[in-house]
Design a protein around this motif. Structure first.
Motif, PDB file in Angstrom:
ATOM      1  N   GLY A  10      13.559 -11.447  12.363  1.00 27.99           N
ATOM      2  CA  GLY A  10      13.299 -12.855  12.069  1.00 27.99           C
ATOM      3  C   GLY A  10      11.939 -13.324  12.519  1.00 27.99           C
ATOM      4  N   VAL A  11      11.504 -12.899  13.711  1.00 25.04           N
ATOM      5  CA  VAL A  11      10.198 -13.333  14.207  1.00 25.04           C
ATOM      6  C   VAL A  11       9.078 -12.681  13.393  1.00 25.04           C
ATOM      7  CG1 VAL A  11       9.818 -11.654  16.075  1.00 25.04           C
ATOM      8  CG2 VAL A  11       8.928 -13.957  16.288  1.00 25.04           C
ATOM      9  N   ARG A  12       9.256 -11.442  12.966  1.00 27.77           N
ATOM     10  CA  ARG A  12       8.239 -10.780  12.127  1.00 27.77           C
ATOM     11  C   ARG A  12       8.161 -11.438  10.749  1.00 27.77           C
ATOM     12  NH1 ARG A  12       5.086  -9.125  15.804  1.00 27.77           N
ATOM     13  NH2 ARG A  12       5.785  -7.330  16.975  1.00 27.77           N
ATOM     14  N   LEU A  13       9.302 -11.855  10.207  1.00 31.95           N
ATOM     15  CA  LEU A  13       9.286 -12.571   8.934  1.00 31.95           C
ATOM     16  C   LEU A  13       8.575 -13.908   9.100  1.00 31.95           C
ATOM     17  CD1 LEU A  13      10.033 -13.021   5.976  1.00 31.95           C
ATOM     18  CD2 LEU A  13      12.310 -13.757   6.742  1.00 31.95           C
ATOM     19  N   ALA A  14       8.853 -14.630  10.169  1.00 33.65           N
ATOM     20  CA  ALA A  14       8.175 -15.907  10.437  1.00 33.65           C
ATOM     21  C   ALA A  14       6.671 -15.686  10.537  1.00 33.65           C
ATOM     22  CB  ALA A  14       8.716 -16.528  11.718  1.00 33.65           C
ATOM     23  N   GLU A  15       6.266 -14.677  11.286  1.00 34.65           N
ATOM     24  CA  GLU A  15       4.859 -14.332  11.446  1.00 34.65           C
ATOM     25  C   GLU A  15       4.217 -14.046  10.083  1.00 34.65           C
ATOM     26  OE1 GLU A  15       2.881 -11.331  14.639  1.00 34.65           O
ATOM     27  OE2 GLU A  15       4.362 -10.434  13.307  1.00 34.65           O
ATOM     28  N   SER A  16       4.884 -13.269   9.257  1.00 34.05           N
ATOM     29  CA  SER A  16       4.356 -12.910   7.933  1.00 34.05           C
ATOM     30  C   SER A  16       4.225 -14.123   7.019  1.00 34.05           C
ATOM     31  CB  SER A  16       5.263 -11.866   7.262  1.00 34.05           C
ATOM     32  OG  SER A  16       5.252 -10.663   7.989  1.00 34.05           O
ATOM     33  N   LEU A  17       5.226 -14.996   7.025  1.00 35.83           N
ATOM     34  CA  LEU A  17       5.169 -16.191   6.181  1.00 35.83           C
ATOM     35  C   LEU A  17       4.014 -17.099   6.601  1.00 35.83           C
ATOM     36  CD1 LEU A  17       8.970 -17.000   5.859  1.00 35.83           C
ATOM     37  CD2 LEU A  17       7.430 -16.343   3.986  1.00 35.83           C
ATOM     38  N   VAL A  18       3.854 -17.312   7.898  1.00 37.29           N
ATOM     39  CA  VAL A  18       2.762 -18.157   8.378  1.00 37.29           C
ATOM     40  C   VAL A  18       1.416 -17.514   8.047  1.00 37.29           C
ATOM     41  CG1 VAL A  18       1.685 -19.202  10.414  1.00 37.29           C
ATOM     42  CG2 VAL A  18       4.174 -19.210  10.171  1.00 37.29           C
ATOM     43  N   ASN A  19       1.326 -16.207   8.176  1.00 41.11           N
ATOM     44  CA  ASN A  19       0.064 -15.536   7.892  1.00 41.11           C
ATOM     45  C   ASN A  19      -0.264 -15.518   6.405  1.00 41.11           C
ATOM     46  OD1 ASN A  19      -0.708 -15.189  10.524  1.00 41.11           O
ATOM     47  ND2 ASN A  19       0.288 -13.196  10.715  1.00 41.11           N
ATOM     48  N   MET A  20       0.741 -15.652   5.551  1.00 39.33           N
ATOM     49  CA  MET A  20       0.456 -15.829   4.121  1.00 39.33           C
ATOM     50  C   MET A  20      -0.328 -17.118   3.905  1.00 39.33           C
ATOM     51  SD  MET A  20       3.600 -14.674   1.663  1.00 39.33           S
ATOM     52  CE  MET A  20       2.840 -15.420   0.233  1.00 39.33           C
ATOM     53  N   LEU A  21       0.002 -18.155   4.666  1.00 38.05           N
ATOM     54  CA  LEU A  21      -0.741 -19.416   4.576  1.00 38.05           C
ATOM     55  C   LEU A  21      -2.195 -19.197   4.990  1.00 38.05           C
ATOM     56  CD1 LEU A  21       1.727 -21.927   6.280  1.00 38.05           C
ATOM     57  CD2 LEU A  21       1.164 -21.822   3.843  1.00 38.05           C
ATOM     58  N   ALA A  22      -2.395 -18.449   6.069  1.00 39.13           N
ATOM     59  CA  ALA A  22      -3.737 -18.222   6.606  1.00 39.13           C
ATOM     60  C   ALA A  22      -4.571 -17.315   5.711  1.00 39.13           C
ATOM     61  CB  ALA A  22      -3.636 -17.611   8.008  1.00 39.13           C
ATOM     62  N   ASP A  23      -3.919 -16.424   4.986  1.00 43.39           N
ATOM     63  CA  ASP A  23      -4.639 -15.408   4.212  1.00 43.39           C
ATOM     64  C   ASP A  23      -5.139 -15.896   2.859  1.00 43.39           C
ATOM     65  OD1 ASP A  23      -4.252 -13.652   6.281  1.00 43.39           O
ATOM     66  OD2 ASP A  23      -2.585 -12.599   5.338  1.00 43.39           O
ATOM     67  N   ALA A 114      17.258 -19.578   8.115  1.00 45.20           N
ATOM     68  CA  ALA A 114      18.158 -19.190   9.201  1.00 45.20           C
ATOM     69  C   ALA A 114      17.636 -17.972   9.960  1.00 45.20           C
ATOM     70  CB  ALA A 114      19.555 -18.916   8.648  1.00 45.20           C
ATOM     71  N   VAL A 115      17.193 -16.962   9.232  1.00 44.00           N
ATOM     72  CA  VAL A 115      16.712 -15.732   9.864  1.00 44.00           C
ATOM     73  C   VAL A 115      15.458 -16.001  10.700  1.00 44.00           C
ATOM     74  CG1 VAL A 115      15.626 -13.492   9.347  1.00 44.00           C
ATOM     75  CG2 VAL A 115      17.756 -14.144   8.217  1.00 44.00           C
ATOM     76  N   THR A 116      14.537 -16.812  10.185  1.00 44.50           N
ATOM     77  CA  THR A 116      13.313 -17.075  10.938  1.00 44.50           C
ATOM     78  C   THR A 116      13.571 -17.977  12.138  1.00 44.50           C
ATOM     79  OG1 THR A 116      12.718 -18.823   9.356  1.00 44.50           O
ATOM     80  CG2 THR A 116      11.725 -16.645   9.029  1.00 44.50           C
ATOM     81  N   ALA A 117      14.353 -19.022  11.953  1.00 47.56           N
ATOM     82  CA  ALA A 117      14.657 -19.917  13.087  1.00 47.56           C
ATOM     83  C   ALA A 117      15.420 -19.163  14.171  1.00 47.56           C
ATOM     84  CB  ALA A 117      15.461 -21.123  12.607  1.00 47.56           C
ATOM     85  N   GLY A 118      16.442 -18.421  13.772  1.00 47.43           N
ATOM     86  CA  GLY A 118      17.221 -17.644  14.743  1.00 47.43           C
ATOM     87  C   GLY A 118      16.401 -16.561  15.406  1.00 47.43           C
ATOM     88  N   GLY A 119      15.573 -15.879  14.630  1.00 47.28           N
ATOM     89  CA  GLY A 119      14.722 -14.828  15.188  1.00 47.28           C
ATOM     90  C   GLY A 119      13.727 -15.359  16.202  1.00 47.28           C
ATOM     91  N   LEU A 120      13.136 -16.520  15.897  1.00 51.75           N
ATOM     92  CA  LEU A 120      12.213 -17.125  16.853  1.00 51.75           C
ATOM     93  C   LEU A 120      12.938 -17.551  18.125  1.00 51.75           C
ATOM     94  CD1 LEU A 120       9.958 -19.126  14.393  1.00 51.75           C
ATOM     95  CD2 LEU A 120       9.179 -17.315  15.958  1.00 51.75           C
ATOM     96  N   ARG A 142      -4.718 -16.682  11.728  1.00 53.36           N
ATOM     97  CA  ARG A 142      -3.456 -15.934  11.693  1.00 53.36           C
ATOM     98  C   ARG A 142      -2.701 -16.108  13.019  1.00 53.36           C
ATOM     99  NH1 ARG A 142      -2.661 -12.140   7.790  1.00 53.36           N
ATOM    100  NH2 ARG A 142      -1.624 -10.725   9.203  1.00 53.36           N
ATOM    101  N   VAL A 143      -1.399 -15.852  12.988  1.00 52.46           N
ATOM    102  CA  VAL A 143      -0.553 -15.974  14.176  1.00 52.46           C
ATOM    103  C   VAL A 143      -0.020 -14.603  14.561  1.00 52.46           C
ATOM    104  CG1 VAL A 143       0.083 -18.343  13.572  1.00 52.46           C
ATOM    105  CG2 VAL A 143       1.567 -16.443  12.867  1.00 52.46           C
ATOM    106  N   PHE A 144       0.579 -14.529  15.754  1.00 52.97           N
ATOM    107  CA  PHE A 144       1.132 -13.252  16.211  1.00 52.97           C
ATOM    108  C   PHE A 144       2.267 -13.487  17.200  1.00 52.97           C
ATOM    109  CE2 PHE A 144      -2.370 -14.374  18.987  1.00 52.97           C
ATOM    110  CZ  PHE A 144      -1.820 -14.236  20.252  1.00 52.97           C
ATOM    111  N   ALA A 145       3.127 -12.482  17.261  1.00 52.08           N
ATOM    112  CA  ALA A 145       4.162 -12.385  18.291  1.00 52.08           C
ATOM    113  C   ALA A 145       3.763 -11.193  19.149  1.00 52.08           C
ATOM    114  CB  ALA A 145       5.527 -12.175  17.668  1.00 52.08           C
ATOM    115  N   ASP A 146       3.469 -11.446  20.398  1.00 49.66           N
ATOM    116  CA  ASP A 146       2.959 -10.421  21.314  1.00 49.66           C
ATOM    117  C   ASP A 146       4.107  -9.628  21.918  1.00 49.66           C
ATOM    118  OD1 ASP A 146       1.700  -8.889  23.219  1.00 49.66           O
ATOM    119  OD2 ASP A 146       0.858 -10.581  24.328  1.00 49.66           O
TER     120      ASP A 146
END
Length: 176
Positions: A10-23, A114-120, A142-146
């Motif tokens: 979920g957190v990787r999907l959230a990261e990818s969706l946000v980075n689509m905005l940045a890209d 649901a997957v992104t909110a729960g994953g975060l 871009r954003v990241f999960a460390d």
């Protein structure tokens, strides 16, 4: 800190969706490919789904860009309230018991939310409310999960870190 990488979907999907905005352009084909790469089976992205997920990605960005732990928790709580209707424990595909935040009967948008909110939320508990951020390189958004061992990442990639180091070096060379 050791992260359970099974909980990272979920957190990787959230990261990818946000980075689509940045890209750059948020196009349907890229979005469909991204969802398929995150194990959404045969995602059919209509114009309405496209717009709803783009809006959701903007909301997800608030978690990564939050100034402190309290603001980050508030942003995740807002996502949970908007995106998760029920949480349940399950086993399938020879996997150990794990949490699901949506079931297959929900719409694609509902499942992504649901997957992104729960994953975060899970990541936040494992990372003590830290380890999410926006790249420190001034030319990158871009954003990241460390998930690094030390937890002191400030760039989305090695490339951005190197570019910033070169910029700082050249700045010192010019002034020296």
């Amino acid at each position: 800190m050791q992260f359970n990488h099974d909980n990272m979907h979920g957190v990787r999907l959230a990261e990818s969706l946000v980075n689509m905005l940045a890209d750059g352009p948020w196009d349907t084909g890229t979005l469909q490919g991204l969802l398929a790469s995150h194990l959404f089976r045969s995602p059919r992205v209509t114009p309405a789904i496209h717009d709803e997920l783009r809006e959701w990605a903007v909301r997800l960005r608030a978690v990564f860009a939050a100034e402190d732990q309290e603001a980050r928790c508030a942003a995740v709580n807002n996502l949970l309230a908007a995106g998760v209707r029920r949480v349940f424990l399950t086993t399938h595909d020879d996997m150990l018991p794990h949490l699901h935040f949506a079931d297959a009967s929900e719409t694609l948008v509902e499942r992504v939310r649901a997957v992104t909110a729960g994953g975060l939320a899970i990541f936040m508990t494992e990372a003590a409310g830290e380890r999410l951020g926006v790249c420190a390189w001034r030319d990158c958004s871009r954003v990241f999960a460390d998930t690094s061992r030390g937890g002191n990442r400030t760039y989305c990639s090695v490339r951005c870190g190197n570019a910033d180091a070169v910029r700082r070096y050249r700045g010192r060379a010019r002034s020296g």
